[in-house]
Design a protein around this motif. Structure first.
Motif, PDB file in Angstrom:
ATOM      1  N   THR A 164      39.903  28.148  43.009  1.00 20.00           N
ATOM      2  CA  THR A 164      41.243  27.643  43.281  1.00 20.00           C
ATOM      3  C   THR A 164      42.067  27.629  41.994  1.00 20.00           C
ATOM      4  O   THR A 164      41.584  27.198  40.955  1.00 20.00           O
ATOM      5  CB  THR A 164      41.163  26.209  43.847  1.00 20.00           C
ATOM      6  N   ALA A 165      43.300  28.064  42.087  1.00 17.18           N
ATOM      7  CA  ALA A 165      44.163  28.139  40.907  1.00 17.18           C
ATOM      8  C   ALA A 165      44.923  26.832  40.717  1.00 17.18           C
ATOM      9  O   ALA A 165      46.144  26.815  40.574  1.00 17.18           O
ATOM     10  CB  ALA A 165      45.132  29.306  41.046  1.00 17.18           C
ATOM     11  N   LYS A 174      49.466  33.259  50.252  1.00 21.73           N
ATOM     12  CA  LYS A 174      49.141  33.008  48.850  1.00 21.73           C
ATOM     13  C   LYS A 174      47.708  33.457  48.556  1.00 21.73           C
ATOM     14  O   LYS A 174      46.767  33.031  49.232  1.00 21.73           O
ATOM     15  CB  LYS A 174      49.308  31.523  48.526  1.00 21.73           C
ATOM     16  N   SER A 224      45.947  33.490  45.168  1.00 21.14           N
ATOM     17  CA  SER A 224      45.893  33.245  43.720  1.00 21.14           C
ATOM     18  C   SER A 224      44.514  33.607  43.174  1.00 21.14           C
ATOM     19  O   SER A 224      43.507  33.462  43.852  1.00 21.14           O
ATOM     20  CB  SER A 224      46.182  31.768  43.432  1.00 21.14           C
ATOM     21  N   SER A 231      41.750  32.947  40.020  1.00 25.12           N
ATOM     22  CA  SER A 231      41.419  32.008  38.945  1.00 25.12           C
ATOM     23  C   SER A 231      39.991  32.150  38.454  1.00 25.12           C
ATOM     24  O   SER A 231      39.617  31.520  37.473  1.00 25.12           O
ATOM     25  CB  SER A 231      41.632  30.565  39.423  1.00 25.12           C
ATOM     26  N   ASN A 245      49.375  31.567  31.600  1.00 23.50           N
ATOM     27  CA  ASN A 245      48.938  32.932  31.911  1.00 23.50           C
ATOM     28  C   ASN A 245      47.995  33.494  30.852  1.00 23.50           C
ATOM     29  O   ASN A 245      48.012  34.689  30.543  1.00 23.50           O
ATOM     30  CB  ASN A 245      50.132  33.874  32.101  1.00 23.50           C
ATOM     31  N   TYR A 295      39.419  29.017  33.839  1.00 23.63           N
ATOM     32  CA  TYR A 295      40.370  29.675  34.707  1.00 23.63           C
ATOM     33  C   TYR A 295      40.730  31.035  34.128  1.00 23.63           C
ATOM     34  O   TYR A 295      40.956  31.174  32.926  1.00 23.63           O
ATOM     35  CB  TYR A 295      41.632  28.846  34.825  1.00 23.63           C
ATOM     36  N   PRO A 340      43.455  34.214  34.795  1.00 20.34           N
ATOM     37  CA  PRO A 340      44.594  34.783  35.531  1.00 20.34           C
ATOM     38  C   PRO A 340      44.300  36.204  36.004  1.00 20.34           C
ATOM     39  O   PRO A 340      43.476  36.912  35.423  1.00 20.34           O
ATOM     40  CB  PRO A 340      45.729  34.779  34.498  1.00 20.34           C
ATOM     41  N   TYR A 341      45.025  36.616  37.040  1.00 21.02           N
ATOM     42  CA  TYR A 341      44.868  37.989  37.524  1.00 21.02           C
ATOM     43  C   TYR A 341      45.317  38.989  36.471  1.00 21.02           C
ATOM     44  O   TYR A 341      44.622  39.972  36.193  1.00 21.02           O
ATOM     45  CB  TYR A 341      45.671  38.184  38.815  1.00 21.02           C
ATOM     46  N   GLY A 366      44.344  40.753  44.918  1.00 19.89           N
ATOM     47  CA  GLY A 366      44.686  39.777  43.895  1.00 19.89           C
ATOM     48  C   GLY A 366      43.495  39.108  43.258  1.00 19.89           C
ATOM     49  O   GLY A 366      43.665  38.156  42.484  1.00 19.89           O
ATOM     50  N   ASN A 370      41.365  37.284  44.802  1.00 25.02           N
ATOM     51  CA  ASN A 370      41.141  35.989  45.451  1.00 25.02           C
ATOM     52  C   ASN A 370      39.846  36.026  46.250  1.00 25.02           C
ATOM     53  O   ASN A 370      39.705  36.806  47.200  1.00 25.02           O
ATOM     54  CB  ASN A 370      42.320  35.654  46.366  1.00 25.02           C
ATOM     55  N   ASP A 406      44.391  31.566  49.667  1.00 24.01           N
ATOM     56  CA  ASP A 406      44.187  30.205  49.171  1.00 24.01           C
ATOM     57  C   ASP A 406      43.796  29.256  50.300  1.00 24.01           C
ATOM     58  O   ASP A 406      44.310  29.352  51.415  1.00 24.01           O
ATOM     59  CB  ASP A 406      45.462  29.685  48.502  1.00 24.01           C
TER      60      ASP A 406
END
Length: 531
Positions: free
Chosen positions: A209-210, A325, A327, A329, A378, A412, A414-415, A466, A468, A473
């Motif tokens: 989860t982002a 969404k 995201s 992470s 980011n 975490y 980022p993409y 993405g 994910n 999400d």
């Protein structure tokens, strides 16, 4: 001449295989098409570095629904769960630690080192979460009712939902409302006062989860991760003997024994459409396969925005899909090491029981929030949150020479970080290993082989849009009858004959299997209807 099937399944992930197994058992002629050379999707074991069996993506099993295991008789096909007990180990900078497992007395003794009040509250917390899980578990194998539109045929489902909910004690109803809206940290803070316990539990609220643990809706992700009971106790996860791919192989064996065809290196280029309905698929090599129905185990964006011809879906539906969404992470590191980590807080003479479960390397809320704050700029976390698992402590079949396989699930990431992953990847791996060395000095020097996967690698290898890992999400606006989009949560799509069967549908991400089961039930119901 094109091959003909009753049903084609795009993707041999565990949900796609579950759908194929149920359809084949019902007598349909089924073909599963997998773009990679190995089946399983993210639930896969791959032989790396000369024979090490590595669960490259998914690495633990806890949410798999018992109905899937029982209906498909997976234990007859090689599926075996290895219970991890203790299941959780959190080392701390001051050389204290917290161990948690399945024994209530053991947990109380461990938690009492930090708070006697929390030791007493923990059993009540687990009991409350268990009652809520018992309420939700049947919903995982039910088709969500339609919303916001509905017909009289949906009323029984709504009535069952309301009746079951009202049977819950008032305190559980309140807890449920908090789990839908509050942060994991706020919910846990209502129960507990000691930070080591809250940090240990809060990791389940942010995995994949982002968001930081203090963000609203992370309590829902926390609850999602404690629902499973495959090991016999909720919240206690296990390893699959032989790696996660052994589960996928067991499901595939059921499908094959019932006549299903499973093809690898068979990438679907496009879903064929004729007269406003699916007609089959065409592969990247030009092969056409005709089919009455097509089920996609790919995520909703990939299915609707990349695999279908333009202008076959309603514009408003396409806009809803575009707004899903997804995201990123998470970052994954797989290692082979020539020795087990030696944590400063536990003497070697005390054995290695603490290495059986998940090792949480995130000792405080400040640590977790700091990791997220870098991500919010980011950039990969300066000091990332690391969850370490060592399956070879319980499963000797994974390593050919006695060395250990270590799985690191990290946040975490980022993409597309500033400067790109070409700049960051090696540096981020160094940061990850540095965090481990803080608690287990010298661990990084034991690394023999290393595989690192960024969100972009997840997308490239496993077709996760993405990066994910949940196919979307897991937030209140993207679960149950909102998943994948409002009005289309019953596995059907606006295109006749096309169905979704992956984690982008109810009940969402994780190795659960019920999305595939539920989609298959809907397909069988529709095929029984008069044309």
């Amino acid at each position: 001449m094109a091959q003909r099937f009753d049903a084609v399944v795009i993707g041999a992930g565990h949900n796609g295989l579950v759908a194929a197994a149920h359809l084949a058992k019902a007598g349909l002629k089924v073909c599963v098409l997998e773009r990679r050379s190995v089946i399983g999707g993210c639930c896969v074991t791959e032989n790396l570095w000369g024979g090490y069996k590595v669960s490259v993506a998914a690495y633990v099993c806890g949410l798999l629904h018992p109905k899937i295991v029982n209906d498909l008789q997976l234990h007859r096909h090689g599926f075996e769960i290895l219970k991890r007990d203790p299941s959780s180990f959190t080392p701390l900078p001051d050389d204290r630690y917290l161990l948690l497992g399945s024994d209530e007395k053991f947990n109380a003794e461990q938690i009492a080192k930090f708070s006697r009040k929390d030791a007493e509250a923990f059993a009540r917390y687990e009991a409350a979460m268990d009652r809520l899980s018992a309420f939700f578990e049947p919903l995982l194998v039910q088709i969500p009712p339609r919303f916001p539109e509905f017909s009289p045929s949906d009323l029984p489902a709504y009535c069952r939902l309301l009746t079951s909910f009202l049977r819950l004690p008032t305190s559980e109803r309140l807890l449920f409302s908090q789990l839908l809206t509050a942060s994991a940290w706020d919910v846990l803070s209502e129960w507990f006062e000691s930070e080591p316990l809250k940090v240990t539990l809060a990791t389940d609220g942010v995995i994949g989860t982002a968001l930081p643990p203090t963000a609203p809706t992370t309590a829902l992700v926390l609850f999602h991760h404690v629902m499973g009971s495959i090991t016999g106790k909720r919240g206690v996860w296990g390893y699959v003997r032989g790696g996660m791919g052994a589960l996928s192989e067991a499901i595939a064996n059921v499908a094959r024994q019932n006549g299903a065809t499973i093809l690898t290196d068979a990438e679907v280029k496009q879903i064929l459409v004729c007269n406003d309905a699916v007609a089959g698929v065409v592969l990247a090599n030009g092969t056409e396969i005709e089919s009455r129905v097509v089920l996609s185990d790919a995520d909703p964006k990939r299915t609707f925005l990349r695999l279908l011809p333009a202008n076959v879906l309603p514009e408003e539906f396409v806009r809803k899909v575009q707004r899903i969404k997804m995201s990123a992470s998470s970052f994954k590191v797989n290692l082979v090491v020539d020795g087990l980590p030696e944590f400063r807080c536990i003497k070697s003479r005390d054995g290695r029981a603490h290495l059986r479960g998940t090792i949480h390397l995130c000792p405080s809320l400040e640590f977790m929030e700091g990791a997220y704050s870098d991500y919010a700029r980011n950039e990969p976390s300066e000091r990332p949150m690391v969850e370490m698992c060592i399956p070879t402590v319980l499963d000797e079949t994974l390593s050919p020479d006695g060395k250990h396989i270590v799985s690191l699930f990290v946040q975490y990431a980022p993409y597309e970080p500033v400067g790109g992953w070409k700049r960051w990847k090696d540096e981020f791996v160094k940061r990850i290993l540095a965090v481990i060395d803080e608690f287990a000095p010298g661990f990084s020097s034991r690394v023999v082989h290393l595989q690192a996967m960024s969100p972009q690698d997840f997308e490239a290898e496993f077709a996760l849009t993405g990066g994910n890992i949940f196919h979307g999400d897991m937030t209140p606006d993207q679960i149950f009858f909102f998943r994948p989009v409002a009005g289309w949560a019953q596995y059907r799509t606006p295109l006749r004959g096309l169905y979704l069967c992956g984690a982008g549908t109810h009940p969402g991400g994780g190795i659960i299997g019920t999305a595939g089961h539920n989609a298959a039930m809907v397909v069988l119901k529709d095929l029984r209807k008069p044309r």
